[in-house]
Design an enzyme around this catalytic site. Structure first.
Site, PDB file in Angstrom:
ATOM      1  N   LYS A 247       0.862  -1.178   0.000  1.00  0.00           N
ATOM      2  CA  LYS A 247       0.000   0.000   0.000  1.00  0.00           C
ATOM      3  C   LYS A 247       0.899   1.228   0.000  1.00  0.00           C
ATOM      4  O   LYS A 247       1.168   1.831   1.046  1.00  0.00           O
ATOM      5  CB  LYS A 247      -0.886  -0.058   1.259  1.00  0.00           C
ATOM      6  CG  LYS A 247      -2.290   0.447   1.047  1.00  0.00           C
ATOM      7  CD  LYS A 247      -3.185   0.074   2.207  1.00  0.00           C
ATOM      8  CE  LYS A 247      -4.264   1.093   2.452  1.00  0.00           C
ATOM      9  NZ  LYS A 247      -5.191   1.352   1.367  1.00  0.00           N
TER      10      LYS A 247
HETATM   11  C1  LIG Z   1      -6.615  -0.319  -3.942  1.00  0.00           C
HETATM   12  C2  LIG Z   1      -7.249  -1.008  -2.794  1.00  0.00           C
HETATM   13  N1  LIG Z   1      -7.738  -2.241  -2.954  1.00  0.00           N
HETATM   14  C3  LIG Z   1      -8.324  -2.901  -1.952  1.00  0.00           C
HETATM   15  C4  LIG Z   1      -8.464  -2.334  -0.699  1.00  0.00           C
HETATM   16  C5  LIG Z   1      -9.129  -3.105   0.410  1.00  0.00           C
HETATM   17  O1  LIG Z   1      -8.182  -3.497   1.363  1.00  0.00           O
HETATM   18  P1  LIG Z   1      -8.572  -3.701   2.886  1.00  0.00           P
HETATM   19  O2  LIG Z   1      -9.745  -4.605   2.906  1.00  0.00           O
HETATM   20  O3  LIG Z   1      -7.370  -4.311   3.494  1.00  0.00           O
HETATM   21  O4  LIG Z   1      -8.900  -2.364   3.434  1.00  0.00           O
HETATM   22  C6  LIG Z   1      -7.972  -1.047  -0.484  1.00  0.00           C
HETATM   23  C7  LIG Z   1      -8.076  -0.417   0.840  1.00  0.00           C
HETATM   24  O5  LIG Z   1      -7.156  -0.500   1.617  1.00  0.00           O
HETATM   25  C8  LIG Z   1      -7.349  -0.368  -1.533  1.00  0.00           C
HETATM   26  O6  LIG Z   1      -6.880   0.857  -1.374  1.00  0.00           O
END
Ligand SMILES: Cc1ncc(COP(=O)(O)O)c(C=O)c1O
Length: 306
Positions: free
Chosen positions: A159
């Site tokens: 991330k």
């Molecule tokens: C691009 C992206 N995909 C998927 C997710 C979903 O991830 P999570 O369930 O860990 O928040 C997020 C959010 O964090 C995101 O920014």
């Protein structure tokens, strides 16, 4: 988020007043996006406020830092405790927590030499991410004209702050066209994910979701929903999904910390299923909210008490 004079931000292990949580305009991350972050939620439970899957979020933050070779000046335990501390210090109940590790003020070459890492954690109240009523009624989406950034160019399972330029382009375009959220395709034209959510199809009672080879961020909510579904006897197929499959799905929904479990009722004018939250989505969404709110004793281990 606005400081009210009482809000504190956690900064490298210490709480600082909101107004003092500032960085220099020549910070490396501001210029090149050299940061990694998390989005986490805490919920009110019968035993007090609890953070949902905090350890997994901390682990992903440190994985993201490793992937981008950002040295961490604090330990995972400090970040774990810091998330809980910042909630207590700000007297918050249900809230969103945002840890960020970024390259700060130092030499501005693209090669980050002797640039300090700053680690901050903020927490603030945040309701339904995709708007009032989105969790019940579902949202309208559009296929983005922007391709999801590819895992040959970025470690997409991390991330990284700079990666979100791609998401910002997609969600801005979607909102300007009157949709709530974008669905991005990967470089091969297969479905990847939303600008900040993973995507699931319900097909003949089973779940289908794209895998990491579609350049997705493997979400912690995605993993939670797969496990919750399994306990109901609903299997998940992780595989490439072509764009056309979306239109014929019985149901579609997004998962994410911010979006939680949000039904999708339309993709570019194609009505999905009955055009409202479908029964499988509703079942999983209800179970998800019971879990995060501490109403499912079998999943207490996912909750970190504040
Ligand atoms: C691009 C992206 N995909 C998927 C997710 C979903 O991830 P999570 O369930 O860990 O928040 C997020 C959010 O964090 C995101 O920014």
């Amino acid at each position: 988020m606005a400081g009210d004079g009482k809000t504190s931000i956690w900064w490298n292990g210490k709480l600082v007043p909101f107004a003092d949580a500032k960085t220099h305009v020549l910070s490396h991350c501001l210029h090149y996006g050299t940061g990694v972050f998390e989005g986490i939620r805490a919920y009110e439970t019968p035993k007090g406020v609890a953070v949902f899957r905090l350890q997994e979020h901390v682990d992903r933050l440190f994985f993201s830092a490793k992937a981008y070779r950002i040295p961490m000046p604090v330990t995972p335990k400090q970040v774990f405790d810091g998330c809980r501390e910042v909630i207590r210090a700000n007297d918050l109940r249900a809230c969103y927590i945002r840890p960020l590790a970024f390259l700060g003020h130092g030499p501005l070459g693209v090669f980050p030499k002797n640039v300090p890492t700053e680690v901050v954690i903020a927490a603030y109240p945040w309701g339904a991410y995709l708007g009032e009523g989105s969790l019940e009624k579902g949202i309208r989406t559009t296929i983005s004209s922007w391709t999801r950034l590819h895992h040959a160019s970025f470690p997409t399972a991390a991330k990284g702050s700079g990666q979100y330029l791609n998401s910002t382009l997609a969600v801005r375009e979607a909102r300007e066209k009157g949709f709530e959220e974008a669905i991005l395709l990967d470089r091969n034209g297969n479905v990847a994910e939303g600008s900040g959510e993973n995507l699931f199809l319900v097909v003949k009672g089973r779940l289908v979701t794209p895998g990491i080879d579609s350049s997705i961020l493997p979400g912690i909510t995605r993993d939670s929903v797969i496990q919750i579904a399994k306990a109901f006897g609903i299997e998940t197929e992780v595989r490439s999904v072509s764009r056309g499959e979306l239109y014929g799905a019985d149901e579609l929904f997004f998962t994410g910390t911010a979006a939680e479990v949000t039904p999708i009722r339309e993709v570019d004018g194609y009505v999905i299923g009955e055009g409202r939250r479908g029964p499988v989505t509703e079942k999983l969404q209800t179970a998800f909210f019971r879990t995060v709110k501490g109403e499912d004793p079998a999943r207490e281990a996912w909750l970190a008490r504040v």
